[in-house]
Design a protein around this motif. Structure first.
Motif, short mmCIF file in Angstrom:
data_model
loop_
_atom_site.label_atom_id
_atom_site.label_comp_id
_atom_site.label_asym_id
_atom_site.label_seq_id
_atom_site.Cartn_x
_atom_site.Cartn_y
_atom_site.Cartn_z
N UNK A 144 0.85 -1.18 0.00
CA UNK A 144 0.00 0.00 0.00
C UNK A 144 0.89 1.23 0.00
N UNK A 145 0.36 2.34 -0.43
CA UNK A 145 1.13 3.58 -0.42
C UNK A 145 2.09 3.66 -1.60
N UNK A 146 2.99 4.63 -1.53
CA UNK A 146 3.95 4.89 -2.60
C UNK A 146 5.36 4.99 -2.03
N UNK A 147 6.33 5.03 -2.94
CA UNK A 147 7.72 5.28 -2.59
C UNK A 147 8.06 6.71 -2.95
N UNK A 148 8.63 7.45 -2.01
CA UNK A 148 9.04 8.81 -2.26
C UNK A 148 10.54 8.93 -2.04
N UNK A 149 11.28 9.43 -3.05
CA UNK A 149 12.70 9.71 -2.79
C UNK A 149 12.79 10.84 -1.78
N UNK A 150 13.86 10.85 -0.99
CA UNK A 150 14.01 11.93 0.00
C UNK A 150 13.93 13.28 -0.71
N UNK A 151 13.38 14.25 -0.06
CA UNK A 151 13.25 15.62 -0.57
C UNK A 151 12.41 15.72 -1.83
N UNK A 152 11.46 14.80 -2.03
CA UNK A 152 10.61 14.84 -3.22
C UNK A 152 9.15 14.68 -2.83
N UNK A 153 8.27 15.28 -3.62
CA UNK A 153 6.84 15.11 -3.40
C UNK A 153 6.21 14.25 -4.48
N UNK A 154 7.03 13.66 -5.33
CA UNK A 154 6.55 12.79 -6.40
C UNK A 154 6.84 11.34 -6.04
N UNK A 155 5.78 10.56 -5.89
CA UNK A 155 5.94 9.16 -5.50
C UNK A 155 5.73 8.22 -6.67
N UNK A 156 6.14 6.97 -6.48
CA UNK A 156 5.94 5.94 -7.49
C UNK A 156 5.51 4.65 -6.79
N UNK A 157 4.89 3.76 -7.56
CA UNK A 157 4.38 2.52 -6.98
C UNK A 157 5.46 1.46 -6.81
N UNK A 158 6.61 1.64 -7.45
CA UNK A 158 7.71 0.69 -7.30
C UNK A 158 9.02 1.39 -7.62
N UNK A 159 10.11 0.76 -7.21
CA UNK A 159 11.44 1.25 -7.59
C UNK A 159 12.24 0.05 -8.07
N UNK A 160 13.17 0.31 -8.97
CA UNK A 160 13.99 -0.74 -9.55
C UNK A 160 15.41 -0.62 -9.02
N UNK A 161 15.93 -1.74 -8.57
CA UNK A 161 17.25 -1.77 -7.94
C UNK A 161 18.20 -2.57 -8.82
N UNK A 162 19.28 -1.92 -9.28
CA UNK A 162 20.26 -2.60 -10.11
C UNK A 162 21.61 -1.94 -9.98
N UNK A 163 22.61 -2.60 -10.53
CA UNK A 163 24.00 -2.13 -10.45
C UNK A 163 24.09 -0.69 -10.95
N UNK A 164 24.68 0.16 -10.16
CA UNK A 164 24.88 1.55 -10.56
C UNK A 164 23.73 2.48 -10.22
N UNK A 165 22.55 1.94 -9.91
CA UNK A 165 21.40 2.79 -9.59
C UNK A 165 20.56 2.09 -8.53
N UNK A 166 20.54 2.65 -7.34
CA UNK A 166 19.73 2.11 -6.25
C UNK A 166 20.10 0.67 -5.93
N UNK A 167 21.36 0.36 -5.92
CA UNK A 167 21.80 -1.00 -5.55
C UNK A 167 21.43 -1.28 -4.10
N UNK A 168 21.58 -0.26 -3.27
CA UNK A 168 21.19 -0.37 -1.86
C UNK A 168 20.28 0.81 -1.54
N UNK A 169 19.15 0.54 -0.88
CA UNK A 169 18.25 1.60 -0.46
C UNK A 169 17.89 1.42 1.01
#
Length: 147
Positions: free
Chosen positions: A109-134
């Motif tokens: 339920x809910x959304x994912x919001x990056x820190x300091x942002x008001x734009x959320x998304x329903x999912x995030x993708x984690x891969x080498x070089x981008x969001x490997x660790x969150x």
């Protein structure tokens, strides 16, 4: 001399006074916070493997641990966080340990919001070089994530 009412009052007051200002110290005689740890802290580590179904299949549920190592077996294997409403203040450290396959992080339920942002998304993708660790933190409605 105290009468029985005065003794009972002092006992009840003492119990409430102590519980209202309780602080727990680990390896410290004078805790300065609700929980004050003087030493190392270990948190539960959980390893989760994807189910190989990618974007079309069901998600592997994240419902235990603090440091979560995820290992997708198919591109965009889904890993689902619990409902943030049920766990306000909950923090997870999530790492995609597979070097070549993208993992999709979703939520019940809910959304994912990056820190300091008001734009959320329903999912995030984690891969080498981008969001490997969150790091994800529940605010009681949504998840805020920091990479």
């Amino acid at each position: 001399m105290f009468n029985i009412k005065q003794v009972l009052f002092l006992m009840v007051f003492g119990c409430f006074y102590q519980s209202g200002f309780s602080q727990v110290g680990v390896n410290t005689a004078t805790p300065l916070s609700t929980l004050d740890i003087n030493g190392n802290l270990s948190v539960k580590v959980v390893n989760l493997t994807g189910n190989g179904s990618g974007t079309s299949g069901s998600a592997v549920l994240i419902n235990d641990g603090v440091y979560i190592s995820i290992s997708p077996t198919a591109t965009d294997d889904k890993f689902q966080l619990p409902n943030p409403v049920s766990f306000p203040g909950r923090i997870y450290f999530i790492r995609n340990i597979n070097n070549s396959i993208t993992a999709q992080l979703t939520t019940a339920s809910g959304l994912f919001f990056p820190k300091n942002s008001t734009t959320g998304s329903s999912s995030i993708f984690m891969y080498e070089g981008n969001l490997r660790t969150v790091t994800v933190i529940s605010d009681g409605v949504n998840w805020t994530y920091i990479n």
